[in-house]
Motif scaffolding. Structure first.
Motif, short mmCIF file in Angstrom:
data_model
loop_
_atom_site.label_atom_id
_atom_site.label_comp_id
_atom_site.label_asym_id
_atom_site.label_seq_id
_atom_site.Cartn_x
_atom_site.Cartn_y
_atom_site.Cartn_z
N ASP A 158 0.87 -1.17 0.00
CA ASP A 158 0.00 0.00 0.00
C ASP A 158 0.91 1.22 0.00
O ASP A 158 1.83 1.32 0.81
CB ASP A 158 -0.89 0.00 1.25
N ASN A 213 0.69 3.98 1.10
CA ASN A 213 0.74 4.82 2.30
C ASN A 213 1.10 4.03 3.55
O ASN A 213 0.89 4.52 4.67
CB ASN A 213 -0.60 5.52 2.48
N VAL A 256 3.42 2.46 6.49
CA VAL A 256 4.43 3.21 7.27
C VAL A 256 5.83 2.94 6.71
O VAL A 256 6.61 3.87 6.48
CB VAL A 256 4.34 2.81 8.75
N GLN A 258 -5.31 -0.49 -6.61
CA GLN A 258 -4.70 0.79 -7.03
C GLN A 258 -3.61 0.52 -8.07
O GLN A 258 -2.77 -0.36 -7.88
CB GLN A 258 -4.10 1.49 -5.82
N MET A 259 -3.66 1.26 -9.14
CA MET A 259 -2.64 1.10 -10.18
C MET A 259 -1.34 1.73 -9.70
O MET A 259 -1.29 2.92 -9.41
CB MET A 259 -3.11 1.77 -11.48
N LEU A 263 4.74 6.76 -8.99
CA LEU A 263 3.99 6.94 -7.73
C LEU A 263 4.86 6.59 -6.53
O LEU A 263 4.83 7.28 -5.50
CB LEU A 263 2.75 6.04 -7.72
N ARG A 287 7.86 12.11 -0.43
CA ARG A 287 6.80 12.91 0.18
C ARG A 287 7.17 13.46 1.56
O ARG A 287 7.03 14.64 1.83
CB ARG A 287 5.52 12.08 0.29
N GLU A 288 7.63 12.59 2.43
CA GLU A 288 7.83 13.00 3.83
C GLU A 288 9.11 13.81 3.98
O GLU A 288 10.05 13.67 3.22
CB GLU A 288 7.87 11.76 4.73
N ARG A 289 9.09 14.61 5.03
CA ARG A 289 10.28 15.44 5.27
C ARG A 289 11.43 14.59 5.78
O ARG A 289 11.22 13.55 6.41
CB ARG A 289 9.94 16.52 6.30
N ARG A 348 12.73 11.82 8.22
CA ARG A 348 11.74 10.79 8.57
C ARG A 348 11.99 9.53 7.77
O ARG A 348 12.33 9.58 6.58
CB ARG A 348 10.33 11.30 8.33
#
Lengths: 443, 591
Positions: free
Chosen positions: A233, A235, A237, A262-263, A268, A275-277, A280
């Motif tokens: 997935d 998203n 962790v 989800q494609m 992606l 994405r994350e700062r 992290r």
């Protein structure tokens, strides 16, 4: 007030009689209405067509069912995975003696084997060590070190796992609907991160048909890889090792379906990784950087092989810009001794000696410095820092390892596996390919 | 159920013995006498325009529905997201290929199953704003009940039954009345199908009969209904299920009657039901998505995210619509037990399937309610007649109606009330008003809708009057103040807010807003949805979550997120950027 029983039975008899009369009356009325004649006529008319009707229904049903099966895959995660039989091997591409000499490399690596502590040996240490040394490495000069074949066996064969850790231990490999899951983050006898073990096996070149034995019986490594991909997935962790596994097994396939239908695409995943700062992510975000570097390398390799790139030009550009910015931060925040700590995006280590502060312990410095050297060693040259940065970082590792006792080396073995691998990669080799016996002979 | 005591009026004075002059025979002098005390009034209008009490009941109910629906606020359903998608389609001239407003839904399989509804809604909104949208939905509510009344009348030939039916439907489905979204177009199609079925299933079976079998036009109309329906809303599947129930029912009845599979396959009634189902299915494929649409819709309800949304949860007796549903089931059991009207297996099957669906998901009440009324009304009327002693020997018994239905229809062909329709009007003579009808009723049937119309905001542009306030129009739950703030100070980056607010905040606040979750809940990746719920239900560490999704602003509802607001006030690196009685907006300190 109770109704007399006799009255009830008389009532029932009356009701039956009424029903009989009603039935007779209705039968008479039906005949008068011609309903029975209509029904007979209907039968005659219809009989000529029943076979055609039945045949048509079979055809329609088959067509609808066929179309449903054919198109249904679009909405589920049952898409076909065109996995490579063997993972892509991302070879080191630089041989920089100024980073580390042959002698320094030998003497440093010789000490970094993982001592077999039997049931006390952590799975996370085992898969880190396997990743560093590869599946064929042996240590004739130090029998206490776990060999490559033994590490492979413990990680992929439940029978051996049960021998070492006890038959009552929860198995490491768990068959599930989407493949075989490696138990993770559930104590010392599980992998330390989601998909870490699978990624390690992929990085050391384990083919899909490699036999894996679970508590339920034999299977193949493909089941582990498929589970990683189908269960992924965007998203979740921890995603770095899943991304790495997919990067090594999926290309030239560029798109596939993950969980939720989800494609997925490497674009992606790259976006997700960026994405994350910072810092992290596990190991001060360095695994994110490693995964991005591997994607860039595989992207180049696909073009060299005549396949389409796995990254779109926009995302590739964004990735390079991102890593360039990371390099800038690392250069800016390197301690004069050559190390970084876990606060590397924002500041340099405050003192020469490591402290007990969270993020600045010796372990933290080994993680930050070793990982940075590792992803740089695989990255395109345009992402490299000035040579002085590389030299001081590698020399800090060499010096630090020299100063560590054997016990400390075992304690930091997982962290040092990245540092040791990085040193070998800068000399154009994998640690498993470095001749460790020469030093012993000369001694 | 007809009115048995017509009020005293002009028409009641008219008798066959003393026929009144016809309209053509009346002179100008006659007109002058109208005001004289001795003059006897006579109708100039066609007697067919004289209406009865059942008409008045139906018109009154429909007027009440229009009045009430007009005042329902455009509350935070997914209405504004549909407006946004409609505008997107209008702007780009094509259908969107992926979700447009959520930052983390890329790659999710997306079919814009409601594109035609979205176009209608967006066009209406562009034309007349929220007020016209409100009027549109009030109008739709009337159309739904009007179609249902027609469908029930087709089955029962009774206007009273039709009036009773729409009341039943409104009572059972009252909890869905405030649902203002493309679903209403789906319900219109559903009751349209019921109307169509009322006609379709009453055609004679004989092929040789010149009047037998539905004309080609009816088949085309059925397929066309599904073609339109499939482009309006995904609920066309409910129509197919309904047709499937009838086809199955006909098969079972035929098998029961004939005893062999061959006879079932030869049964013209069975064949017609199956062909109708297939024809309608073919019609539903006439969308930009072809065969993918039914598959997509079929898989839609299995989406895990929806299980956490109220309208997809099972009905609870104490919850929304639960009590009326339970009462409806009790009434159904009693009516079906007492009724002397036959019920077909298909109707039973439909009632059970849709009843179970409604029990399983509150949302299905929208379709259960009209179906319930359509199926049950004849039986409730029959039950009342049995109880009140109005059942006569001429009323069809179970056996007879069963046999008649076998040949022709599902329900008795005999009307449930003394008919005052065309045949009687024809035999009553050109100027005679049938018993039970009066121009008084006709007048009332004009005055009541006009009054209702005049009282609604729809009439404001025509009759004048003040505009409604934002709260009256949009409901108290719509964060109007927050949207005004966001339109002035946009948020750069992913944004966390209650899902009910997202659509409105994009529509009225910042068109580039990136809410974590909008009303397209089925398009939200599972992990995002789980994390969203964990954050808004205060079940997790916010630090990690906000960072994982790179949330740069958080809007919370004071009424329901008190703990989270307290938590955010303490959160380092965040500041309050906006606050009113309803909402608080936090932004990252650097923003």
């Amino acid at each position: 007030m109770k109704t007399p029983k006799r009255f009830c039975s008389a009532k029932r008899a009356n009701k039956r009689r009424i029903n009989e009369l009603a039935h007779q009356e209705n039968t008479r009325r039906l005949s008068s209405l011609g309903i029975d004649r209509m029904a007979r006529q209907e039968k005659v008319n219809g009989s000529r067509h029943w076979a055609a009707f039945a045949a048509l229904q079979v055809v329609i049903f088959a067509a609808v069912a066929g179309a449903a099966v054919y198109r249904g895959g679009r909405f589920t995660n049952q898409s076909t995975l065109a996995l490579r039989a063997e993972p892509i091997e991302v070879r080191p591409q630089y041989d920089y003696e100024f980073v580390i000499t042959d002698e320094q490399l030998q003497s440093t690596l010789r000490r970094l084997g993982l001592v077999d502590r039997g049931a006390e040996t952590l799975i996370s240490a085992t898969d880190h060590s396997l990743r560093m040394w590869g599946p064929r490495r042996t240590f004739p000069y130090e029998p206490k070190f776990l060999s490559g074949p033994e590490m492979m066996s413990r990680l992929t064969d439940h029978r051996r796992f049960a021998e070492v850790y006890g038959a009552d231990s929860s198995p490491l490999l768990i068959p599930e609907e989407t493949g075989i899951r490696v138990r993770a983050i559930e104590g010392p006898l599980s992998s330390s991160h989601i998909d870490h073990t699978v990624a390690c096996l992929a990085e050391v070149g384990t083919p899909l048909d490699y036999q894996v034995v679970t508590a339920q019986g034999p299977s193949t490594f493909r089941e582990l890889v498929e589970h990683t991909i189908k269960d992924f997935d965007l998203n979740q962790v921890e995603y770095e090792w899943s991304a790495l596994t997919m990067t090594l097994f999926l290309p030239p396939q560029r798109e596939w379906r993950g969980s939720d239908g989800q494609m997925m695409s490497f674009d992606l995943i790259a976006d997700r990784i960026m994405r994350e700062r910072l810092p992290r992510g596990v190991c001060g975000a360095n695994h994110r950087l490693h995964a991005l570097t591997m994607m860039l390398r595989v992207d180049d390799m696909m073009e060299d092989e005549g396949h389409p790139r796995i990254l779109s030009s926009d995302v590739r550009t964004a990735t390079i810009e991102y890593l360039t910015e990371v390099t800038r931060k690392l250069v800016a925040h390197q301690h004069p001794s050559g190390c970084w700590n876990m606060r590397w995006p924002d500041e340099a280590p405050p003192e020469h000696e490591a402290s007990s502060e969270d993020g600045d312990t010796l372990g933290d410095r080994l993680i930050a410095t070793g990982h940075a050297l590792e992803w740089w060693s695989l990255a395109p040259q345009e992402l490299h820092p000035p040579r002085g940065v590389l030299v001081s970082a590698s020399q800090w590792i060499v010096t630090t390892v020299e100063g560590l006792s054997d016990e400390e080396i075992q304690r930091y073995n997982s962290y040092l596996s990245h540092a040791g691998r990085a040193l070998a990669l800068w000399r154009g080799r994998l640690p498993g390919e470095v001749d460790l016996t020469a030093n012993e002979t000369s001694n | 159920m007809s009115s048995t005591s017509p009020p005293s009026d002009a028409s009641s004075d008219a008798s066959p013995e003393s026929p009144e002059p016809s309209a053509g025979e009346m002179s100008a002098d006659d007109d002058g006498d109208v005001f004289g005390t001795e003059a006897s009034l006579s109708p100039k209008l066609d007697p067919r325009l004289a209406l009865g009490a059942p008409h008045l009941i139906i018109v009154s109910v429909l007027s009440a529905v229009f009045l009430v629906a007009n005042y329902l606020p455009l509350r935070g359903t997914d209405l504004w997201l549909h407006v946004l998608y409609g505008n997107w389609i209008l702007e780009h001239g094509r259908l969107p290929q992926q979700e447009q407003f959520m930052p983390y839904s890329q790659g999710m399989e997306f079919l814009d199953t409601q594109w035609l509804s979205q176009l209608i809604i967006a066009s209406v909104n562009n034309l007349g704003g929220a007020e016209l949208l409100s009027s549109l939905f009030a109008f739709c509510a009337v159309v739904i009940n009007l179609c249902l009344a027609y469908a029930i009348h087709q089955r029962t030939k009774s206007l009273s039954a039709a009036a009773l039916g729409i009341c039943l439907s409104l009572i059972v489905g009252w909890s869905r009345l405030g649902t203002i979204r493309p679903e209403v177009f789906g319900v219109i199609c559903f009751v349209g199908l019921l109307a169509l079925l009322s006609r379709f299933r009453s055609w004679p079976m004989e092929r040789d009969d010149p009047n037998g079998g539905p004309a080609l036009g009816w088949w085309i109309a059925s397929a066309a209904l599904f073609a339109v329906w499939a482009n309006l809303h995904g609920s066309f599947v409910t129509g197919l299920i309904l047709l499937g129930c009838f086809a199955l029912g006909d098969c079972i009845e035929s098998l029961w009657r004939n005893g062999s599979l061959r006879d079932v396959l030869s049964d013209q009634r069975v064949q017609r039901s199956v062909y109708l189902l297939e024809f309608c299915f073919l019609g539903s494929l006439l969308t930009p998505f072809g065969f993918d649409l039914p598959l997509y819709v079929a898989l839609f309800s299995g989406n895990e995210n929806l299980q956490e949304v109220l309208e997809w949860r099972p009905l609870v007796i104490q919850g929304v619509g639960g009590r009326t549903f339970a009462a409806a089931i009790v009434v159904a059991v009693v009516a079906l037990r007492q009724s002397r009207v036959r019920i077909g297996v298909g109707e039973y099957a439909a009632l059970i399937v849709f009843g179970l669906a409604a029990a399983y998901g509150v949302r299905m009440l929208s379709w259960f309610a009209p179906l319930y009324a359509w199926v049950l009304t004849p039986h409730i009327v029959s039950t009342v007649r049995v109880w009140t002693g109005f059942a006569t020997a001429t009323e069809p018994t179970d056996l007879e109606s069963s046999a008649v239905a076998t040949a022709d229809t599902d329900t008795p062909t005999e009307p449930l009330e003394p008919s005052t329709s065309e045949p009687e009007l024809a035999t009553a003579g050109p100027n005679l008003i049938p018993p039970g009808r009066s121009f008084h009723y006709s007048l009332a049937c004009l005055v009541i809708p006009w009054t209702a119309f005049a009282l609604t905001p729809t009439a404001t542009p025509l009759l004048g009057g003040g505009e409604r306030t934002a709260t009256q129009l949009l409901g108290e739950a719509t964060p109007v103040g927050l949207s005004e703030h966001l339109s002035e100070f946009p948020v750069d980056g992913p944004f966390l807010c209650p899902q009910q607010w997202s659509d409105w905040l994009i529509y009225a606040g910042d068109e580039n807003l990136q809410p974590l979750v909008t009303s397209n809940i089925h398009m939200v990746p599972r992990q995002v949805w789980v994390d969203y719920l964990a954050m808004l239900n205060n079940r997790t560490s916010w630090d990690g979550m906000l960072e994982r999704y790179r949330i740069t602003a958080v809007a919370l509802d004071k009424a329901s997120h008190g703990n989270q607001i307290r938590r955010m006030r303490r959160q380092e690196g965040w500041r309050i950027a906006y606050e009113d009685a309803q909402a608080v907006l936090f932004r990252e300190a650097g923003e």
